[in-house]
Design a protein around this motif. Structure first.
Motif, PDB file in Angstrom:
ATOM      1  N   ASP A 286       0.836  -1.203   0.000  1.00 54.54           N
ATOM      2  CA  ASP A 286       0.000   0.000   0.000  1.00 54.54           C
ATOM      3  C   ASP A 286       0.866   1.246   0.000  1.00 54.54           C
ATOM      4  OD1 ASP A 286      -2.124  -1.688   0.176  1.00 54.54           O
ATOM      5  OD2 ASP A 286      -2.651  -1.204   2.247  1.00 54.54           O
ATOM      6  N   ALA A 287       0.412   2.289  -0.684  1.00 52.56           N
ATOM      7  CA  ALA A 287       1.188   3.523  -0.700  1.00 52.56           C
ATOM      8  C   ALA A 287       0.326   4.694  -1.135  1.00 52.56           C
ATOM      9  CB  ALA A 287       2.386   3.401  -1.646  1.00 52.56           C
ATOM     10  N   ALA A 288       0.823   5.880  -0.813  1.00 55.84           N
ATOM     11  CA  ALA A 288       0.243   7.131  -1.307  1.00 55.84           C
ATOM     12  C   ALA A 288       1.398   8.011  -1.751  1.00 55.84           C
ATOM     13  CB  ALA A 288      -0.570   7.824  -0.221  1.00 55.84           C
ATOM     14  N   GLY A 289       1.180   8.765  -2.812  1.00 57.26           N
ATOM     15  CA  GLY A 289       2.248   9.621  -3.299  1.00 57.26           C
ATOM     16  C   GLY A 289       1.817  10.408  -4.508  1.00 57.26           C
ATOM     17  N   VAL A 290       2.796  10.915  -5.239  1.00 55.75           N
ATOM     18  CA  VAL A 290       2.554  11.784  -6.388  1.00 55.75           C
ATOM     19  C   VAL A 290       2.953  11.049  -7.661  1.00 55.75           C
ATOM     20  CG1 VAL A 290       3.137  13.975  -7.481  1.00 55.75           C
ATOM     21  CG2 VAL A 290       2.952  13.838  -4.986  1.00 55.75           C
ATOM     22  N   VAL A 291       2.049  11.010  -8.624  1.00 58.38           N
ATOM     23  CA  VAL A 291       2.327  10.335  -9.891  1.00 58.38           C
ATOM     24  C   VAL A 291       3.496  11.019 -10.598  1.00 58.38           C
ATOM     25  CG1 VAL A 291       1.408   9.680 -12.148  1.00 58.38           C
ATOM     26  CG2 VAL A 291      -0.095   9.674 -10.138  1.00 58.38           C
ATOM     27  N   ASP A 292       4.487  10.221 -11.017  1.00 60.96           N
ATOM     28  CA  ASP A 292       5.589  10.823 -11.772  1.00 60.96           C
ATOM     29  C   ASP A 292       5.897  10.064 -13.060  1.00 60.96           C
ATOM     30  OD1 ASP A 292       7.099   8.619 -10.919  1.00 60.96           O
ATOM     31  OD2 ASP A 292       8.874   9.840 -10.530  1.00 60.96           O
ATOM     32  N   GLU A 293       5.137   8.977 -13.336  1.00 57.87           N
ATOM     33  CA  GLU A 293       5.308   8.238 -14.582  1.00 57.87           C
ATOM     34  C   GLU A 293       4.015   7.489 -14.864  1.00 57.87           C
ATOM     35  OE1 GLU A 293       9.355   6.474 -15.394  1.00 57.87           O
ATOM     36  OE2 GLU A 293       8.156   4.648 -15.354  1.00 57.87           O
ATOM     37  N   VAL A 294       3.535   7.580 -16.099  1.00 57.82           N
ATOM     38  CA  VAL A 294       2.272   6.954 -16.481  1.00 57.82           C
ATOM     39  C   VAL A 294       2.534   5.964 -17.611  1.00 57.82           C
ATOM     40  CG1 VAL A 294      -0.044   7.337 -17.400  1.00 57.82           C
ATOM     41  CG2 VAL A 294       0.957   8.992 -15.811  1.00 57.82           C
ATOM     42  N   GLY A 295       2.121   4.720 -17.411  1.00 55.90           N
ATOM     43  CA  GLY A 295       2.350   3.689 -18.407  1.00 55.90           C
ATOM     44  C   GLY A 295       1.390   3.771 -19.572  1.00 55.90           C
ATOM     45  N   ALA A 296       1.712   3.042 -20.636  1.00 59.91           N
ATOM     46  CA  ALA A 296       0.887   3.020 -21.832  1.00 59.91           C
ATOM     47  C   ALA A 296      -0.518   2.525 -21.515  1.00 59.91           C
ATOM     48  CB  ALA A 296       1.536   2.127 -22.888  1.00 59.91           C
ATOM     49  N   GLY A 297      -1.496   3.198 -22.117  1.00 59.32           N
ATOM     50  CA  GLY A 297      -2.885   2.786 -21.962  1.00 59.32           C
ATOM     51  C   GLY A 297      -3.583   3.304 -20.731  1.00 59.32           C
ATOM     52  N   VAL A 298      -2.862   3.989 -19.862  1.00 64.20           N
ATOM     53  CA  VAL A 298      -3.470   4.516 -18.635  1.00 64.20           C
ATOM     54  C   VAL A 298      -4.153   5.842 -18.944  1.00 64.20           C
ATOM     55  CG1 VAL A 298      -3.031   5.424 -16.336  1.00 64.20           C
ATOM     56  CG2 VAL A 298      -1.834   3.376 -17.122  1.00 64.20           C
ATOM     57  N   GLN A 299      -5.381   5.985 -18.496  1.00 61.62           N
ATOM     58  CA  GLN A 299      -6.129   7.216 -18.691  1.00 61.62           C
ATOM     59  C   GLN A 299      -6.669   7.703 -17.362  1.00 61.62           C
ATOM     60  OE1 GLN A 299      -9.157   6.232 -21.587  1.00 61.62           O
ATOM     61  NE2 GLN A 299      -7.732   6.375 -23.305  1.00 61.62           N
TER      62      GLN A 299
ATOM     63  N   VAL B 132      -5.411   9.850 -15.226  1.00 59.79           N
ATOM     64  CA  VAL B 132      -4.446  10.250 -14.210  1.00 59.79           C
ATOM     65  C   VAL B 132      -3.235  10.850 -14.932  1.00 59.79           C
ATOM     66  CG1 VAL B 132      -3.229   8.031 -14.137  1.00 59.79           C
ATOM     67  CG2 VAL B 132      -3.235   9.500 -12.122  1.00 59.79           C
ATOM     68  N   ALA B 133      -2.604  11.847 -14.317  1.00 56.38           N
ATOM     69  CA  ALA B 133      -1.495  12.545 -14.958  1.00 56.38           C
ATOM     70  C   ALA B 133      -0.367  12.760 -13.970  1.00 56.38           C
ATOM     71  CB  ALA B 133      -1.972  13.894 -15.513  1.00 56.38           C
ATOM     72  N   VAL B 134       0.824  12.990 -14.490  1.00 54.40           N
ATOM     73  CA  VAL B 134       1.973  13.313 -13.655  1.00 54.40           C
ATOM     74  C   VAL B 134       1.627  14.500 -12.763  1.00 54.40           C
ATOM     75  CG1 VAL B 134       4.339  14.179 -13.672  1.00 54.40           C
ATOM     76  CG2 VAL B 134       3.653  12.387 -15.281  1.00 54.40           C
ATOM     77  N   GLY B 135       1.937  14.367 -11.478  1.00 52.23           N
ATOM     78  CA  GLY B 135       1.637  15.416 -10.510  1.00 52.23           C
ATOM     79  C   GLY B 135       0.393  15.173  -9.683  1.00 52.23           C
ATOM     80  N   ASP B 136      -0.427  14.179 -10.078  1.00 51.92           N
ATOM     81  CA  ASP B 136      -1.650  13.887  -9.316  1.00 51.92           C
ATOM     82  C   ASP B 136      -1.329  13.155  -8.017  1.00 51.92           C
ATOM     83  OD1 ASP B 136      -3.202  15.006 -11.289  1.00 51.92           O
ATOM     84  OD2 ASP B 136      -3.878  13.081 -12.134  1.00 51.92           O
ATOM     85  N   PRO B 137      -1.971  13.535  -6.920  1.00 47.88           N
ATOM     86  CA  PRO B 137      -1.821  12.762  -5.672  1.00 47.88           C
ATOM     87  C   PRO B 137      -2.764  11.565  -5.676  1.00 47.88           C
ATOM     88  CG  PRO B 137      -3.189  14.691  -5.275  1.00 47.88           C
ATOM     89  CD  PRO B 137      -2.788  14.751  -6.725  1.00 47.88           C
ATOM     90  N   VAL B 138      -2.230  10.375  -5.446  1.00 43.57           N
ATOM     91  CA  VAL B 138      -3.039   9.159  -5.496  1.00 43.57           C
ATOM     92  C   VAL B 138      -2.681   8.252  -4.331  1.00 43.57           C
ATOM     93  CG1 VAL B 138      -3.245   9.224  -8.017  1.00 43.57           C
ATOM     94  CG2 VAL B 138      -1.375   7.930  -6.961  1.00 43.57           C
ATOM     95  N   PHE B 139      -3.554   7.274  -4.078  1.00 38.99           N
ATOM     96  CA  PHE B 139      -3.250   6.197  -3.134  1.00 38.99           C
ATOM     97  C   PHE B 139      -3.679   4.896  -3.766  1.00 38.99           C
ATOM     98  CE2 PHE B 139      -7.604   7.052  -2.522  1.00 38.99           C
ATOM     99  CZ  PHE B 139      -8.210   6.187  -1.617  1.00 38.99           C
ATOM    100  N   GLY B 140      -3.004   3.808  -3.410  1.00 41.59           N
ATOM    101  CA  GLY B 140      -3.360   2.552  -4.044  1.00 41.59           C
ATOM    102  C   GLY B 140      -2.463   1.413  -3.636  1.00 41.59           C
TER     103      GLY B 140
END
Length: 297
Positions: free
Chosen positions: A66-79, A81-89
């Protein structure tokens, strides 16, 4: 980057903070700069070498899911969510400066990273066992080990669904359980009779592995009305052991909604640095947690 790892199975002292190559987001994945990671019993169970079928381990291994943080890389096919978004998962090897997530949701406003990191597995487990135990609105659910992360989530979600709840915990956590809407009682001599005084119990959850399966079956009258996430011997008594996760994306969506509506709050009892991962595991294994423990990066 720095990450917590172990090269052999054993006690907390096998954990090491090491230099590791940064992971990268493959198709359908995202990478985050980790701000906090949840500490879960599965983390130390795997480190000890317990055979958990849904979690095969290849050494050396990272720690945490489990983790929470800031998106800094988005893989192919992902929609969505963008770099800089705060997420948990949920992902793998989350006790680290960077981690790849396989399931995520945007963090609700007002939630800290430390708080958010404590929700994913806890809410997924709570939703799963509530579905498996089959208690309906208007009925009563007994929760053994109710003050920890999963118990805290179960009590609140059950109450939100119109289910009456009884929780057992140590003496220091009685007011905490009452604050979550539960009838509360302590462990120890006479606890079964104390619960019975409140009327029939329609289902029960064993969240602590405290050796109370027989008593829970006695109170419900049927082993099929009891579910355990902590006692591997439960099936010997006809009780279901729940160890395989359900849908994490669905759980994260429901968690975000409940949190945003003020219907779910799990406090962080203590936070640890990456260098204190061994202490976090010792404390988690000792139990008696009120809410959640997290690693802050």
């Amino acid at each position: 980057m720095k990450r917590v790892s172990y090269a052999e199975f054993g006690g907390p002292d096998v954990l090491r903070l090491v230099d590791a190559e940064e992971p990268h987001a493959g198709p359908g994945r995202i990478r985050i700069a980790v701000r906090a990671a949840g500490v879960n019993p599965v983390d130390w169970r795997l480190r000890e070498g317990q055979r958990l079928g849904a979690h095969p381990v290849a050494l050396p291994a990272g720690v945490g899911q489990d983790a929470a943080g800031v998106v800094d890389e988005v893989g192919a096919g992902v929609q969505g969510v963008a770099v800089g978004d705060p997420v948990f998962g949920e992902g793998a090897a989350t006790y680290a400066e960077f981690a790849v997530l396989t399931a995520w949701a945007r963090m609700p406003e007002g939630l800290s990273f430390a708080e958010a990191a404590g929700y994913p597995s806890v809410v997924e487990t709570a939703l799963r066992v509530l579905g498996q135990v089959g208690v309906r609105p208007g009925q009563t659910l007994l929760v053994s080990g109710a003050a920890g992360g999963v118990g805290s989530a179960v009590l609140q979600i059950a109450r939100e669904r119109g289910i009456a709840v009884i929780g057992t915990a140590g003496a220091a956590n009685q007011d905490y359980l009452r604050g979550l809407g539960a009838r509360a009682t302590t462990y120890g001599e006479g606890w079964v009779e104390r619960v019975r005084q409140w009327g029939p119990v329609d289902g029960a959850l064993d969240l602590a592995g405290a050796g109370v399966i027989r008593e829970l079956v006695e109170l419900t009258g049927d082993p099929r009305k009891v579910v355990s996430i902590a006692d591997l011997g439960a099936p010997e008594l006809g009780v279901r052991f729940s160890g395989v996760a359900g849908s994490m994306p669905d759980a994260l969506t429901e968690a975000a909604d409940l949190i945003a509506r003020g219907r779910l709050h799990i406090p962080v009892e203590r936070s640890y640095a990456l260098t204190e991962a061994a202490a976090a595991h010792r404390d988690s294994r000792a139990g008696h947690t009120r809410g959640r423990r997290v690693i802050v990066v």
